[in-house]
Design an enzyme around this catalytic site. Structure first.
Site, short mmCIF file in Angstrom:
data_model
loop_
_atom_site.label_atom_id
_atom_site.label_comp_id
_atom_site.label_asym_id
_atom_site.label_seq_id
_atom_site.Cartn_x
_atom_site.Cartn_y
_atom_site.Cartn_z
N ASP A 44 71.60 49.43 46.41
CA ASP A 44 70.87 48.82 45.28
C ASP A 44 70.79 49.82 44.13
O ASP A 44 70.58 51.01 44.36
CB ASP A 44 69.42 48.51 45.64
CG ASP A 44 69.27 47.61 46.85
OD1 ASP A 44 68.77 46.50 46.71
OD2 ASP A 44 69.67 48.06 47.96
N ARG A 52 69.15 35.63 40.89
CA ARG A 52 68.64 35.42 42.26
C ARG A 52 67.13 35.66 42.36
O ARG A 52 66.62 36.67 41.87
CB ARG A 52 69.34 36.41 43.18
CG ARG A 52 69.05 36.23 44.65
CD ARG A 52 69.73 37.35 45.42
NE ARG A 52 69.90 37.02 46.82
CZ ARG A 52 70.26 37.90 47.76
NH1 ARG A 52 70.52 39.15 47.44
NH2 ARG A 52 70.39 37.53 49.01
N LYS A 73 64.32 35.50 45.59
CA LYS A 73 64.08 35.18 47.01
C LYS A 73 62.64 35.49 47.37
O LYS A 73 62.12 36.57 47.08
CB LYS A 73 65.07 35.88 47.93
CG LYS A 73 65.31 37.33 47.62
CD LYS A 73 66.39 37.94 48.54
CE LYS A 73 66.72 39.36 48.11
NZ LYS A 73 67.47 40.15 49.06
N ASP A 83 75.03 46.21 46.36
CA ASP A 83 73.81 45.45 46.68
C ASP A 83 73.17 45.06 45.36
O ASP A 83 73.85 45.08 44.32
CB ASP A 83 72.87 46.23 47.61
CG ASP A 83 72.00 45.30 48.46
OD1 ASP A 83 71.47 44.31 47.92
OD2 ASP A 83 71.84 45.56 49.66
N ASP A 84 71.87 44.73 45.36
CA ASP A 84 71.28 44.24 44.13
C ASP A 84 71.45 45.21 42.96
O ASP A 84 71.34 46.42 43.12
CB ASP A 84 69.78 43.99 44.33
CG ASP A 84 69.52 42.86 45.32
OD1 ASP A 84 70.18 41.81 45.20
OD2 ASP A 84 68.68 43.05 46.22
N HIS A 123 74.85 42.30 44.37
CA HIS A 123 74.34 41.06 44.95
C HIS A 123 73.52 40.28 43.92
O HIS A 123 72.78 39.38 44.27
CB HIS A 123 73.49 41.35 46.19
CG HIS A 123 74.29 41.87 47.35
ND1 HIS A 123 73.72 42.20 48.55
CD2 HIS A 123 75.62 42.12 47.47
CE1 HIS A 123 74.68 42.63 49.38
NE2 HIS A 123 75.82 42.59 48.74
#
Ligand SMILES: *[C@@H]1O[C@H](CO)[C@@H](O)[C@H](O)[C@H]1NC(C)=O
Ligand SMILES: *[C@@H]1O[C@H](CO)[C@@H](O)[C@H](O)[C@H]1NC(C)=O
Ligand SMILES: *[C@@H]1O[C@H](CO)[C@@H](O)[C@H](O)[C@H]1NC(C)=O
Ligand SMILES: *[C@@H]1O[C@H](CO)[C@@H](O)[C@H](O)[C@H]1NC(C)=O
Length: 360
Positions: A182, A256, A258, A203-204, A225
């Site tokens: 990340d 995104r 979540k 990743d993010d 991500h």
């Protein structure tokens, strides 16, 4: 006696920190060899500190958490860390009204390939997080990171701070097993801006799991991500987030959010505007309230409210889905100019509140 000690310690100070200039108010120190005591002493004595091309021993945090108010902290040359399996972080910075930046030749070389095994934080070698910053009224800019073992830049409990011109280059991780790298993790922060930054990772690009008033502007994300809020749960609040004028390319996801299944918390007053997507592999836009549930069922304990998407455009791979929503208890969404195309994976959307201006 006291006089002798004072003289002696002055002499030691001069030798240890090589003060490069001295005035009534500020002393500059240069650290060009790792020594924990010197680094601690420099923070007491100096309000301008240059860290120049040092090698930090294995298993040790480069500890810059005692900066005086108003300190200028400058990194030059390449900083490296000896290899060890441990959780890090490799650098920690704390202060108020500080300015932290790198010179033109600055590099934090994480040498991630020594740890990468495709498992990131989920197993295999224990990998150190890179940098954790806890600052107020501060400015952090022009820092270059290369090959982070796992997470790169943690913005933890920062306030009224501008972070800009950060480069995180983990391209090598694409072929050498980089995972969970990340770029920016944000928690417990208020009024932080991250802008004009470039990220290549696995990743993010941003992951925010608590805090208010975050601005993520004019950033470029590749391999990521997505630009993510979450995962949110454990009673956390994420609010007043603006993500604007960003590009997300060659990434698993684009936009995104979540939230964790069966937990409580809230996500509110979120705006993503002018986001360009290119070659998105899984989901162009994914908003999910089922994170961590086994059956893919959302729960409503972390409601997503006042959520605006404006001018989200670009392309997904054909195997991807352009938009996927699975939420419960959401309200006051306003989506306009959603022009994400190319994905042919069929998914059903559930829980989009009426009046959103979008359906899928
Ligand atoms: C030292 O600080 C005082 C007051 O804060 C200021 O007037 C003065 O110009 C400063 N001197 C130097 C050399 O920076
Ligand atoms: C928010 O942070 C910025 C620095 O990025 C600062 O200039 C501004 O004054 C802060 N706003 C508030 C309300 O404190
Ligand atoms: C932020 O994360 C750090 C490290 O995981 C943790 O110690 C801290 O309690 C968190 N703060 C908040 C407000 O969640
Ligand atoms: C929906 O969210 C509200 C807070 O906005 C909360 O009080 C309520 O319990 C939530 N409902 C469900 C079914 O989780």
């Amino acid at each position: 006696m006291g006089y002798v000690v004072a003289l002696l310690s002055l002499a030691i100070m001069v030798l240890a920190f090589q003060p490069t200039s001295q005035s009534l108010n500020a002393t500059s120190c240069t650290i060009s060899k790792y020594n924990a005591d010197h680094i601690e002493q420099a923070q007491k004595e100096c309000t301008e500190i240059t860290i120049d091309s040092i090698i930090v021993p294995y298993g040790v945090t480069l500890d810059l958490t005692k900066l005086q108010k108003g300190t200028k902290l400058i990194f030059s040359g390449t900083t490296v860390w000896q290899y060890a399996e441990w959780t890090g972080p490799l650098i920690k910075i704390k202060g108020t009204n500080v300015e932290v930046y790198g010179t033109d030749n600055q590099l934090f070389d994480g040498r991630g390939h020594l740890w990468w095994d495709g498992q990131g934080g989920n197993g295999g070698k224990i990998k150190p997080k890179f940098m954790r910053v806890t600052v107020t009224d501060s400015h952090i800019h022009h820092l270059n990171f290369k090959n982070c073992p796992v997470q790169a830049f943690s913005v933890g409990e920062c306030h009224n701070t501008l972070i800009e011109y950060i480069s995180i280059d983990n391209k090598d991780g694409d072929t050498q097993g980089g995972h969970n790298t990340d770029a920016f993790n944000i928690n417990g922060s208020n009024n932080v801006t991250i802008q004009h930054s470039t990220v290549y990772n696995q990743d993010d690009c941003m992951a925010m799991n608590s805090g208010l008033y975050t601005y993520f502007l004019n950033n470029y994300c590749s391999g990521s991500h997505g630009i993510s809020i979450g995962s949110v749960g454990d009673g956390a609040e994420v609010g007043y987030v603006t993500v604007k004028d960003c590009q997300i390319v060659n990434s698993d996801n684009g936009v995104r959010i979540k939230t964790k299944y069966g937990q409580t918390g809230s996500v509110h007053d979120v705006l993503y505007e002018n986001i360009e997507l290119k070659n998105i592999h899984k989901y162009g836009i994914i908003i999910q309230g089922d994170y961590g549930s086994s059956g893919g069922k959302p729960s409503g304990g972390v409601p997503i409210s006042k959520f605006t998407l404006k001018n989200i455009y670009g392309t997904c791979d054909s195997k991807a889905a352009d938009v996927y929503v699975i939420v419960e208890n959401a309200s006051e969404w306003h989506w306009s100019d959603i022009k994400v195309t190319g994905g042919s994976k069929k998914v059903s959307c559930t829980g989009i509140p009426s009046g959103t201006g979008y359906s899928c």
